[in-house]
Design an enzyme around this catalytic site. Structure first.
Site, PDB file in Angstrom:
ATOM      1  N   ASN A   8       0.871  -1.178   0.000  1.00 17.86           N
ATOM      2  CA  ASN A   8       0.000   0.000   0.000  1.00 17.86           C
ATOM      3  C   ASN A   8       0.905   1.224   0.000  1.00 17.86           C
ATOM      4  OD1 ASN A   8      -1.743   2.089   0.514  1.00 17.86           O
ATOM      5  ND2 ASN A   8      -2.352   1.390   2.566  1.00 17.86           N
ATOM      6  N   LYS A  10       0.139   4.278  -0.232  1.00 12.54           N
ATOM      7  CA  LYS A  10      -0.477   5.472   0.379  1.00 12.54           C
ATOM      8  C   LYS A  10      -0.220   6.691  -0.531  1.00 12.54           C
ATOM      9  CE  LYS A  10      -0.155   3.210   4.816  1.00 12.54           C
ATOM     10  NZ  LYS A  10      -0.069   3.314   6.266  1.00 12.54           N
ATOM     11  N   HIS A  95      -9.514   1.158   5.044  1.00 12.95           N
ATOM     12  CA  HIS A  95      -8.184   1.278   5.672  1.00 12.95           C
ATOM     13  C   HIS A  95      -8.303   2.198   6.892  1.00 12.95           C
ATOM     14  CE1 HIS A  95      -4.048   2.488   6.356  1.00 12.95           C
ATOM     15  NE2 HIS A  95      -3.728   1.334   5.799  1.00 12.95           N
ATOM     16  N   GLU A  97      -6.691   4.614   7.866  1.00 14.34           N
ATOM     17  CA  GLU A  97      -6.582   6.059   7.590  1.00 14.34           C
ATOM     18  C   GLU A  97      -7.878   6.587   6.974  1.00 14.34           C
ATOM     19  OE1 GLU A  97      -2.849   5.557   5.561  1.00 14.34           O
ATOM     20  OE2 GLU A  97      -2.049   4.899   7.494  1.00 14.34           O
ATOM     21  N   GLU A 167      -5.190  -4.838  10.626  1.00 16.98           N
ATOM     22  CA  GLU A 167      -4.148  -3.833  10.813  1.00 16.98           C
ATOM     23  C   GLU A 167      -4.414  -3.089  12.120  1.00 16.98           C
ATOM     24  OE1 GLU A 167      -2.208  -2.644   6.853  1.00 16.98           O
ATOM     25  OE2 GLU A 167      -4.030  -1.478   6.995  1.00 16.98           O
ATOM     26  N   GLY A 173       2.722   2.421  10.818  1.00 17.59           N
ATOM     27  CA  GLY A 173       3.644   3.541  10.655  1.00 17.59           C
ATOM     28  C   GLY A 173       4.362   3.930  11.937  1.00 17.59           C
ATOM     29  N   SER A 212       3.636  -2.035  10.276  1.00 18.58           N
ATOM     30  CA  SER A 212       5.093  -2.088  10.456  1.00 18.58           C
ATOM     31  C   SER A 212       5.690  -3.439  10.088  1.00 18.58           C
ATOM     32  CB  SER A 212       5.469  -1.675  11.888  1.00 18.58           C
ATOM     33  OG  SER A 212       5.087  -0.333  12.137  1.00 18.58           O
TER      34      SER A 212
HETATM   35  P1  13P Z   1       3.175   0.531   7.674  1.00 18.96           P
HETATM   36  O1  13P Z   1       3.702  -0.766   7.074  1.00 18.96           O
HETATM   37  O2  13P Z   1       3.895   1.738   7.149  1.00 18.96           O
HETATM   38  O3  13P Z   1       3.071   0.461   9.149  1.00 18.96           O
HETATM   39  O4  13P Z   1       1.665   0.696   7.100  1.00 18.96           O
HETATM   40  C1  13P Z   1       0.781  -0.367   7.248  1.00 18.96           C
HETATM   41  C2  13P Z   1      -0.438  -0.077   6.465  1.00 18.96           C
HETATM   42  O5  13P Z   1      -1.216   0.786   6.815  1.00 18.96           O
HETATM   43  C3  13P Z   1      -0.673  -0.852   5.232  1.00 18.96           C
HETATM   44  O6  13P Z   1      -1.958  -0.641   4.745  1.00 18.96           O
END
Ligand code: 13P
Length: 250
Positions: A8, A10, A95, A97, A167, A173, A212
């Site tokens: 992903n 982002k 997701h 976010e 997640e 992150g 992560s």
């Molecule tokens: P990170 O791997 O940067 O923690 O992000 C995870 C994520 O949100 C994947 O959709």
């Protein structure tokens, strides 16, 4: 079933770097890739470029979000038919976010899941608790609510088109990864819910872990029962981190 290793991206990269990264993955991986499925989720404007870069490979390409309507006065949104039109075959739905930065509700995730399935776009429903929820012992309640609401009214016949991603929000992150034990517990719980919802078909749905994921922890996570792949954010943005994660599935 092969594990799914998904990146992903982002709101990162630019057009040239997105195509270059996808092209480098294609050149670095054996074809056919026997041990894993790989999917990339670039920002909307780069989907077509990335599809071009992976054209002669098995790598799949999807979007990070979509609107549930086919068309209309929805400024700033992108529909399922538009994704199909450029060739995207997958979409992330709900997701964390989208839920926590943009206020997307469980009801909206359900509409998006149904719309994606209606267009034969394979949705990945993302679920996961926030830190306060985990600390308050609400992890299972939150995950159950998000999962049941997101999949409400989706029949068992469509189960094979759906992927679920667990997640934990506190692991995204932050560099904090759920341990394989912590992730495995929630994955087992999700598996039970999927079987409760869909019967046997629920036993075959892939459940990804995200939060992560790095080369150092990918192998232990992928060996954990009920972890059917990983959804990778930051570490999917460079081949020197993403390739070892893909190879950890071998
Ligand atoms: P990170 O791997 O940067 O923690 O992000 C995870 C994520 O949100 C994947 O959709």
């Amino acid at each position: 079933m092969k594990p799914l290793i998904a990146g992903n991206w982002k709101m990162h990269l630019n057009r040239a770097d997105a195509a270059a990264l996808a092209g480098e993955l294609v050149r670095s991986l054996p074809a056919p890739l026997e041990y894993a499925d790989v999917a990339l989720f670039p920002p909307f404007p780069y989907i077509a470029d990335v599809l071009g870069a992976v054209a002669d490979s098995d790598i799949e390409v999807g979007a990070q979000n979509m609107h549930e309507a086919d068309r209309g006065a929805f400024t700033g949104e992108v529909s399922g038919p538009m994704l199909l039109d450029v060739g995207a075959t997958r979409v992330l739905v709900g997701h964390s976010e989208r839920r926590h930065v943009f206020g997307e509700s469980d009801g909206a995730t359900n509409q998006k899941i149904k719309a994606a399935l209606g267009h034969d776009i394979a949705p990945t429903l993302c679920v996961g608790e926030q830190l306060e929820e985990r600390e308050a012992g609400q992890t299972e309640a939150v995950v159950e609510r998000q999962l049941r609401a997101g999949l409400d009214g989706v029949s068992a016949e469509r189960a094979n088109t759906v992927t679920v991603a667990y997640e934990p929000v506190w692991a995204i992150g932050t560099g904090l990864t759920a341990s394989p034990e912590q992730a495995g517990e929630v994955h087992a719980f999700i598996r039970g819910l999927l079987i409760d919802i869909w019967g046997d078909a629920g036993a075959r749905v892939r459940i990804l872990y995200g939060g992560s994921v790095k080369p150092a922890n990918a192998s232990a996570l992928l060996k954990t029962p009920e972890i059917g792949g990983v959804l990778v954010g930051g570490a999917s943005l460079t081949t020197n981190l993403f390739l070892p994660i893909i190879r950890a599935a071998e």
